[in-house]
Design a protein around this motif. Structure first.
Motif, PDB file in Angstrom:
ATOM      1  N   ALA A   1       9.387  36.608   1.330  1.00  0.00           N
ATOM      2  CA  ALA A   1       9.134  36.571  -0.111  1.00  0.00           C
ATOM      3  C   ALA A   1      10.426  36.345  -0.883  1.00  0.00           C
ATOM      4  CB  ALA A   1       8.458  37.863  -0.560  1.00  0.00           C
TER       5      ALA A   1
ATOM      6  N   ARG B   1      11.352  32.776  -0.538  1.00  0.00           N
ATOM      7  CA  ARG B   1      10.474  31.947  -1.381  1.00  0.00           C
ATOM      8  C   ARG B   1      10.930  31.997  -2.843  1.00  0.00           C
ATOM      9  NH1 ARG B   1       7.628  27.884  -2.751  1.00  0.00           N
ATOM     10  NH2 ARG B   1       5.684  28.294  -3.799  1.00  0.00           N
TER      11      ARG B   1
ATOM     12  N   TRP C   1       2.097  26.802  -9.807  1.00  0.00           N
ATOM     13  CA  TRP C   1       1.905  26.769  -8.362  1.00  0.00           C
ATOM     14  C   TRP C   1       2.523  27.992  -7.700  1.00  0.00           C
ATOM     15  CZ3 TRP C   1      -0.914  23.730  -5.224  1.00  0.00           C
ATOM     16  CH2 TRP C   1      -0.615  23.733  -3.879  1.00  0.00           C
TER      17      TRP C   1
ATOM     18  N   HIS D   1       0.321  31.745  -7.993  1.00  0.00           N
ATOM     19  CA  HIS D   1      -0.142  31.732  -6.604  1.00  0.00           C
ATOM     20  C   HIS D   1      -1.276  30.727  -6.377  1.00  0.00           C
ATOM     21  CE1 HIS D   1       2.344  35.264  -6.061  1.00  0.00           C
ATOM     22  NE2 HIS D   1       1.754  35.803  -7.101  1.00  0.00           N
TER      23      HIS D   1
ATOM     24  N   GLU E   1      -1.013  28.040  -4.776  1.00  0.00           N
ATOM     25  CA  GLU E   1      -0.895  27.446  -3.454  1.00  0.00           C
ATOM     26  C   GLU E   1      -1.824  28.110  -2.442  1.00  0.00           C
ATOM     27  OE1 GLU E   1       3.215  27.971  -2.526  1.00  0.00           O
ATOM     28  OE2 GLU E   1       3.150  30.047  -3.122  1.00  0.00           O
ATOM     29  N   HIS E   2      -2.276  29.318  -2.743  1.00  0.00           N
ATOM     30  CA  HIS E   2      -3.149  30.049  -1.822  1.00  0.00           C
ATOM     31  C   HIS E   2      -4.615  29.990  -2.233  1.00  0.00           C
ATOM     32  CE1 HIS E   2       0.482  31.501  -0.007  1.00  0.00           C
ATOM     33  NE2 HIS E   2       0.864  32.071  -1.130  1.00  0.00           N
ATOM     34  N   GLU E   3      -4.924  29.263  -3.302  1.00  0.00           N
ATOM     35  CA  GLU E   3      -6.300  29.189  -3.809  1.00  0.00           C
ATOM     36  C   GLU E   3      -7.020  27.984  -3.212  1.00  0.00           C
ATOM     37  OE1 GLU E   3      -7.718  31.498  -5.447  1.00  0.00           O
ATOM     38  OE2 GLU E   3      -5.930  32.671  -5.904  1.00  0.00           O
TER      39      GLU E   3
END
Length: 122
Positions: free
Chosen positions: A14, A17, A71, A75, A77-79
């Motif tokens: 994390a 990131r 993005w 979050h 990117e996880h959808e």
């Protein structure tokens, strides 16, 4: 002990990131500021759709930053693909519509000031 190692690995991922997002957003912002300070001749004297190319570069970079912020920090990117598209395409449509209105009205105002004031009889 194994649980602690697993948690630490997730934490390090994390943090990595966050630094990547920070670096990308910083790089785009530095490019925007540098272009704003330098104002390259070819970008300020080249027109596309009745607006300087430098302005288009700023619009594209700002849209990229807005998309990347959504993005990374929302979050997306996880959808699911459908949810991502509904959010992104709605934003792109609204921003494109706003740009169209601003350019159209701005051009009209410019023409009014350039050619003299017009009296309207209602």
């Amino acid at each position: 002990m194994a649980h602690h190692t697993e948690h630490t690995g997730h934490h390090e991922g994390a943090v990595k990131r966050i630094w990547i997002v920070f670096a990308i957003l910083s790089a785009v912002t530095i490019v925007e500021v540098a272009l704003g300070i330098i104002r390259p001749h070819f970008l300020t004297h080249t027109y596309f759709l009745n607006m300087r190319l430098l302005n288009w570069v700023f619009i594209v970079l700002t849209l990229y930053k807005a998309y990347y912020i959504a993005w990374a920090f929302m979050h997306l990117e996880h959808e699911s693909k459908g949810l991502r598209r509904s959010i992104v395409w709605t934003g792109i449509f609204l921003i494109s519509y706003l740009i169209f209105i601003l350019l159209t009205e701005g051009d009209y105002i410019y023409e009014v000031y350039k050619n003299g004031f017009m009296a309207w009889d209602f």
